[in-house]
Structures are given as structure tokens and as C-alpha cells.
Enzyme design. Sequence first.
Site, PDB file in Angstrom:
ATOM      1  N   ASP A 196       9.937   1.556   5.982  1.00  0.00           N
ATOM      2  CA  ASP A 196      10.953   0.960   6.859  1.00  0.00           C
ATOM      3  C   ASP A 196      11.618   1.994   7.750  1.00  0.00           C
ATOM      4  O   ASP A 196      11.736   1.821   8.970  1.00  0.00           O
ATOM      5  CB  ASP A 196      12.044   0.272   6.033  1.00  0.00           C
ATOM      6  N   THR A 212       0.833  -1.202   0.000  1.00  0.00           N
ATOM      7  CA  THR A 212       0.000   0.000   0.000  1.00  0.00           C
ATOM      8  C   THR A 212       0.872   1.258   0.000  1.00  0.00           C
ATOM      9  O   THR A 212       0.402   2.322  -0.378  1.00  0.00           O
ATOM     10  CB  THR A 212      -0.911   0.024   1.246  1.00  0.00           C
TER      11      THR A 212
HETATM   12 MG    MG Z   1      15.796  -3.520   3.796  1.00  0.00          MG
END
Ligand code: MG
Length: 412
Positions: free
Chosen positions: A202, A65
Site C-alpha cells: 500500500d 503474494t
Molecule cells: Mg489500509
Amino acid sequence: MTDTAPPAVPASPTARPRAAVDPARPGPVADVADRAAAGFADRYAGSPAGRWAAPGRANLIGEHTDYNDGFVLPFALPLRTVVAADRQDGPRWTVWSELSGEPVSFGADEVAEPGRVTGWAAYVAGVVWALRDAGHDVPGARLAIASDVPLGSGLSSSAALEAAVLAALVDLGGLDLPAERWPRLAQRAENAYVGAPTGILDQSAVIRCRAGHALFLDCRTEAIEHIPFDLAAAGLAVLVVDSRAPHRHADGEYAARRAACERAAHLLGVPALRDVPAAGLDAALARLDDDETRRRVRHVVTEDQRVLDTVELLRAGRVRDTGPLLTASHASMRDDFEITVPEVDTAVEAALAAGAYGARMTGGGFGGCVLALVDADRADAVADAVTAAYAERGYRAPGLYRATPAPGAHRL
Ligand code: MG
Ligand code: ADP
């Protein structure tokens, strides 16, 4: 790629698997923070000026997403990368990782433009480059790195490394750089210097997460909200299963999914698939003429809605009730987005059969990890069931961790 996972459980279908869940897997020798400091003392003599940690992360829900301008809901893991560091003279950086052997050293020339430092040290050089490129006076430094985050398993060891290094350099140099700006900077290091095209998920997670919370991130506006995710209070645990499946064609398949989503958004006349509301899904699908594109769109649109529904349940303290949303997310990734592999499907099925409230693959797919929401006192039993299912199919034994939502990057 170095495999830092714990030793494999014997793969015999009859032998009882070793009690497999490790709350915050201690590293092979000592606590990861001690290993970083010991590594520093070994390599450079003396003690570091400080130690900085950044966690791995798992995405509770919201897969593929992010590049559709949608919603994600990651939380930080109790697995950490720790950097022990101090300043050194001049624009010079020396980095050593317990996983790499010899230190790597680079100076101003190597961080003048992307690509000059290669291999794992590029993640470190990329952070120095991104900081300097943003106009910061980055102090020279010696860094020693230890980590409990498995590499390449989709738990974001790369962002953990970037964030821990960034935290160290910001502190050592007394740089004026508020944490809100760290994720973009670390992402730039990974995208532009290392050359890996990742979204903002991340780095946001490993930097901005809070203990006991998940991070609700709107990938279009980058607005964040800390959502209570208190597993212990609910008597629950999240089991993380590292499928250890080799990543198969992950880069090409990722690019293909991304291109399909962009094409579909174009056909539908919206800036991104995030702009297709769940209530408008059927009408949108009716305007697309091939089945594969329809399934890709259906995954993204329903997944965004599942993130919103999960957030609502967590806000209401109904952690257990999120289970069916997790399982529905997995089915959507398996059937519509087609990004799962037999190892992850097996882990999900075995966990559900052993009593998990919900289970799903987390991460980009084609390998990686599975999350299972379980009663805390059933975590070992579910872990054993997954291990047994792997042994029966002749798969390599999975890695198993129990995850408590942990804090983002910080100084120890
Ligand atoms: Mg990575
Ligand atoms: P993931 O982020 O899912 O773990 P990536 O492929 O994005 O997988 O990043 C893994 C890479 O990051 C490794 O191959 C290595 O180059 C680098 N890396 C991460 N952590 C460390 C570490 N502690 N020491 C050395 N290199 C590391």
C-alpha cells in the site's frame, strides 16, 4: 468507520440505474484540495503553507503474494487525500479531518512510544513517531485533512493519509528524506504505531506510483519498475466497483491464509512460496498431503506468474490482452484461496457478461473492490449492468469509479 461513498443508487430492478461512473468523483462540496484548505482556514484561521496529496490505490493483479515475497502490480487512483498544513511552535501537532469533527492535538509525550494516540489520529501520530524514531527533527504542525478515498473499502485510505501527512511534514521541516525511504517509514507508522499488520504494497503504491503507469514491485527485494499502463491510448478504462460488502472475519481469515502459506513454505523447504517456480508447481503440490494447503499454494504460485505475464503484456502495449489474466486471478482467489464473497463474485460476473475484457477482486478479500477492464465507451454500460445485478440480488448499491492511473504522493 466513516462511509464517504456517494449516495446509493435506488435499488429497484426495473428502474434504470443512474449513470454511475464518475471519472474522479468530486467530493460532497468542492474539490478535495479546496476542502482541505477551507477546513484549515475554518479550524485554524489563516491559510496553510501548502497542500500535499496522496492517492488511493488499486492492485491490478498480484493478491496475497506480498507476504509470500512475491510480485504485485498496483496503480494509483485519481481519488486523493489532501493535507493542508503549516508549522506551529514546539513539538505539537494538531490534526483535523473533515470526517472526524473535532481537532485532535498531541505533543512529544504522545509520540514518544506507540499506542498513546488512538483512533484515526493514530495514523498521523504514527507518522510523527516513525519520523522522530528515525532521528528526524519533525516540525510542529497544524494539519487539515480532506479525502475522496472511501475508507475501509480496500483502496488504501490509510496509506493515503500516512503518505500525505509524511509529504507535508518532510516539506515543512525541510527533512532530508528521499522518497525511496518513505514507504518503509509509513508502513512502520501503520504496523508499529497503529498496530495494523500490513505489507509494503500500500505505502509503496501511494508514494511511488506514476501517472499512466502501474508499479511492478518485487516484495522481496523492494525493487520497483514503472510499467506503462496507458488505458486512454488503448481506448480502455478500468472500472472500480466498491462492493460495499461488510468485511466478514477479514482479520482472522487473513491471518489464517498467511499462516497456511508460511506452513507450506516450511514443508516445501523454501524461504517463501515465491521460491516455488510455476514450472515446479506440480512437483511441489505432490509433496503436500492436504487439499486445502495445495489450493493455497496453487493460488500464490500461479498468481505470481500472472503478475509476470501481465507485466510482459503491458510492456508490449497489449493492455486488452491482460483481461483473461485478471479473470483467471479472480477464479483463483474464489476457488483456491477462498477469499471472495458473493457481492464481489456478482460484480465480476456481471461485468464480464456486459463485455468486460477481464475482471477481478482487488485487495485482501472478504469484501472490498472489483476492477473491470472495459472499452472506455462501454464503462457506463458495464457500470449499469453491475448496479442492476446488485439490485436484483437485493445488495446495497455498489460504488463506481473510473480509474486512470494517477501520480503518487506530491505537493500541489
Ligand atoms: Mg489500509
Ligand atoms: P483502507 O486503507 O482500505 O481504506 P483501513 O482500515 O486500512 O482501510 O484504514 C481506514 C482507516 O484509516 C479509517 O478507519 C480511519 O481511521 C483512517 N483514515 C483514512 N483516511 C482518513 C481521513 N481522510 N480522515 C480520517 N481518518 C482516515
